[in-house]
Design a protein around this motif. Structure first.
Motif: not given
Length: 110
Positions: A55-60
């Motif tokens: 994923t490009s949305a890190r920290g989730f």
């Protein structure tokens, strides 16, 4: 500045138990693009359900864990490898794509 490093994040989840999916041709749904994702399902020799998310949305990670837990509760499958390539999809879109992919295994029957 954010404490979350830039770049893609890879997450892995594994679920035991469930209904064996058996043999099937790989299923691919969705498209990697802004706010969307692609999901590929493949039959696996292992008796669990393995999930790999890029994923490009890190920290989730905790959100992904919750979405995957919900999916496995709704679709308790085993002998399955799930690969997800994400570009910032919402949890609702993730669930939709997962259900579409499972319907593809069963020839349209989830």
């Amino acid at each position: 500045m954010s404490d979350v490093p830039a770049g893609l994040e890879t997450l892995a989840f594994s679920f035991t138990g469930g209904r064996p999916v058996g043999s099937f041709a790989p299923v691919l749904v969705g498209v990697v693009g802004s706010g969307n994702l692609e999901v590929m399902l493949e039959a696996a020799e292992r008796p669990d359900c393995e999930v790999r998310v890029v994923t490009s949305a890190r920290g989730f990670g905790p959100i992904w864990q919750a979405v995957m837990n919900d999916f496995h509760e709704r679709q308790p499958l085993s002998g399955l490898r799930i690969s997800i390539n994400d570009m910032g999809a919402t949890p609702a879109v993730v669930s939709l794509r997962l259900d579409q992919a499972v319907a593809g295994i069963a020839g349209g029957q989830p």
